[in-house]
Write an enzyme that holds these catalytic residues in place. Structure first.
Site: not given
Lengths: 363, 363
Positions: A145, A311, A344
């Site tokens: 991320s 995601d 995610h």
């Protein structure tokens, strides 16, 4: 597991992309394992938006295990018996590194006087830490991320500092939708009257309500629709029938409220503003003349990109975009899209295939 | 274009799914065109969450055109030269029908004393309106989004009242993710200190900040990522370079702020709570013993379901789910997924293929 907790005081001011510089910078970090005599076994792990340096140590505020204990430790994919693992709190955050809650030269918290920073500024701080540790070249830089953004930024701007670059569930730029969700969160914080223009540190009340709403919004983007459906569906919470009121009837409501309120106990609202802003500003191509491949010109690092099929925050297409640019730059790159139902957040959760990819890439 | 604005006062209390009943119900509605002598040409249009009865008339607060003027009017797909079109404000809303801002028996606004209502309760109000207008059987009931839920609810619970049922960009139940986004919005409203437990009607300040945040969150779900990217991308707003501050640097930020603040001028925060709650409660299968096909047992209506490929709020799979149930119930049903870039909001926007589907289905 516990790491060695330390704080580095930078002797020089840190120059920032915004044009100013930050004096008296502190960088709080954890290390695990032992640095080899030739300093060749260091791995830098970069944390995500609301993460911290406690990658494999108990969190001092929540008492919870480190956020990536499943990945980092003796015999684990990032094996602390072999590697010297460093994880530092990014500047702008609130777990010991300089951020809006830190004291400025006048002895009062910076609050909104803290300069707006970028992902590259965060990495500048991390590079200063590597310098202080005498680590010229990392065995690998690893991040998921926002941590992946930092890994990409390090590879692009300090290409000599890492041999391997592992980027998980990330992107080279924030999309309009990414920005929209962050702006929503910022507006929720700023709409909280306890925010007081950021000057709440000495007040009795903190902007917890606004920050909780921001966290709820973000949290929805971290999970796939499938994961939410599988986990909660339309199940009711501790009741047989609907209440016909505004309590948390559905499990998903009570889960979100819990996520929101739990977050405010460990995170600073102003840090949330600054770090989301840094992410929204992130556009690696723009930083390098508009062409992403140019960001990686002349790189000698090996790259690995990992995305998750569920995601929707940073979908596979974003990783592919980076892979194409790396191909165009002639870089060595591998790419895998993993199937995982969690969305995610998969990069933090039990995805054995990710363990294998990480372990294999670091060999 | 302007319609005939009227308010119906129900003589009997309206029984509600929650077990109570609502007295002194008012239903504000607009009509367009002329009801045929045999009363066979009536089309009921059901509005969405923040919609109203001004489907093809200038909105009295904003001065903007009706929300579906492109679809409703003389010579348009829903042709007011042929059909008598009725559109009523749902109960719980704030444009003239009974809702939390209405006065209770004690002369004060209901506020949170207003009963929690369901989609079926809204439709119960609409059926009372049809009764008052002497319309036994509609030529068609038509609705997009929450309007589609009402159309489905009418078809399931009052199957003799409509010959055609047109459901656009809708669903037969709210998913965990749908509920999550609504809960986020409700928490934003309730976190606003001006909300005051709902008792803000006589106060100087209204919970505009919280409602604006709720609207921003919802608005993101109404647009596709592609639409946001195409419309805004990472374009800056009225500036050449980033401000390194917290102003709305990006166009998408300033657009969201505008959407949020504009909404508060025309919508009541408590109505937002009640209507989102009704939508979250909506599960047509659950209402009918757990099997969606049973909701449509014995129906004689013709159905048409329309979805949009870029709608991630109520994706095509939700429409398909309804179609399968209608098939299982032996109903006449047609289904089309339209390609449109705008996301959920496509049903309100310029999609010529939708015009053709609507016109054709109503013939």
């Amino acid at each position: 597991m516990s790491g060695a907790s330390q704080v580095l005081q930078l002797t020089d001011p840190l120059p920032l992309d915004g044009g100013s510089e930050l004096a008296q910078v502190e960088i709080a970090y954890e290390t695990y394992g032992t640095l080899a005599d030739d300093r060749s076994n260091a791995i830098l792990i970069c944390h995500a938006l609301t993460g911290d340096q406690y990658v494999a140590s108990t969190h001092p505020v929540t008492g919870k295990p480190g956020w990536w204990e499943r990945m980092v430790g003796p015999g684990k994919p990032i094996d602390t018996d072999r590697y010297f693992v460093v994880c530092a709190n990014v500047i702008g955050s609130c777990m010991g590194s300089s951020g809006p809650a830190s004291l400025a030269a006048d002895g009062k918290p910076y609050a909104m006087r803290f300069p707006v920073i970028t992902i590259r500024d965060m990495v500048r701080g991390l590079v200063a830490l590597l310098d202080a540790l005498g680590i010229e070249r990392l065995h690998a830089v690893v991040g998921g991320s926002m941590g992946g953004m930092q890994a990409l930024s390090l590879a692009a701007n300090w290409p000599e500092r890492a041999t391997r670059v592992l980027v998980i569930a990330s992107t080279s730029r924030h999309s309009a939708q990414n920005i929209a969700f962050h702006e929503l969160g910022r507006q929720a914080v700023m709409a909280d009257p306890n925010w007081c223009g950021g000057d709440y540190y000495a007040a009795d009340a903190q902007p917890d309500s606004g920050l909780a709403v921001a966290r709820m919004a973000a949290h929805i983007t971290y999970l796939s629709e499938e994961a939410l459906t599988e986990k909660f569906g339309r199940n009711l919470q501790d009741r047989e029938t609907k209440s016909f009121g505004f309590d948390a009837d559905f499990q998903v409501e009570s889960y979100l409220r819990y996520q929101g309120s739990g977050f405010t106990r460990r995170f600073d609202a102003n840090s949330y503003l600054y770090i989301t802003r840094a992410m929204d500003y992130f556009d690696l191509a723009e930083e390098h003349g508009g062409k992403l491949a140019d960001a990686f010109a002349g790189t000698t690092a090996r790259f690995c990109l990992v995305s998750f099929d569920s995601d929707w925050l940073y979908p596979t297409s974003e990783s592919r975009h980076v892979v194409h640019a790396l191909n165009a730059a002639g870089a060595a790159v591998s790419f895998v899209e993993l199937s995982a139902p969690h969305g995610h957040d998969s990069f933090l959760l039990d995805v054995p295939a990710l363990d294998r990819v990480v372990k294999g890439f670091l060999e």
